[in-house]
Design a protein around this motif. Structure first.
Motif, mmCIF file in Angstrom:
data_model
loop_
_atom_site.group_PDB
_atom_site.id
_atom_site.type_symbol
_atom_site.label_atom_id
_atom_site.label_comp_id
_atom_site.label_asym_id
_atom_site.label_seq_id
_atom_site.Cartn_x
_atom_site.Cartn_y
_atom_site.Cartn_z
ATOM 1 N N ALA A 1 0.469 -0.887 3.593
ATOM 2 C CA ALA A 1 1.468 0.185 3.576
ATOM 3 C C ALA A 1 1.927 0.480 2.150
ATOM 4 N N ASN A 2 1.982 -0.548 1.320
ATOM 5 C CA ASN A 2 2.315 -0.389 -0.098
ATOM 6 C C ASN A 2 1.133 -0.875 -0.925
ATOM 7 N N LYS B 1 4.334 -5.567 3.605
ATOM 8 C CA LYS B 1 3.831 -4.214 3.344
ATOM 9 C C LYS B 1 2.520 -4.254 2.556
#
Length: 115
Positions: free
Chosen positions: A45-46, A40
């Protein structure tokens, strides 16, 4: 939706990790997160906080600034990630013989000119 800077930094982390010959699992263990979390981070995404960025840079043995190298203010990579080049750099580190390295440099130079 992932912010372009997070995506660009994640790509840089992936590139540096691959160049160092480290797997996502190994990086995850050293950071203290799951390998899914590393995935991620690498996809953007993170987000990684400041302390995580410092930790990852330290593990990859690079300055924190390397994670932002060639990324403009909008998050666009000045030079897009080349995964194959990162893998070649990783494999290059495993070649210990100077003569072999010189031959490989000559081959790559010749191929690039023929290209």
């Amino acid at each position: 939706m992932a912010h372009p800077v997070d995506v660009a930094v994640g790509n840089r982390v992936r590139e540096l990790r691959i160049r160092s010959g480290m797997t996502q699992q190994t990086l995850a263990e050293k950071v203290g997160v799951s390998f899914q979390q590393v995935q991620k981070y690498e996809k953007g995404a993170n987000r990684m906080g400041a302390s995580r960025l410092i930790q990852v840079a330290s593990i990859l043995n690079v300055p924190v600034s390397a994670l932002f190298q060639d990324i403009d203010n909008d998050g666009a990579a000045v030079e897009p990630l080349d995964r194959d080049a990162a893998k070649v750099a990783r494999d290059w580190r495993a070649i210990n013989d100077d003569k072999t390295r010189q031959v490989m440099r000559d081959v790559i130079r010749a191929l690039s000119k023929a290209g």
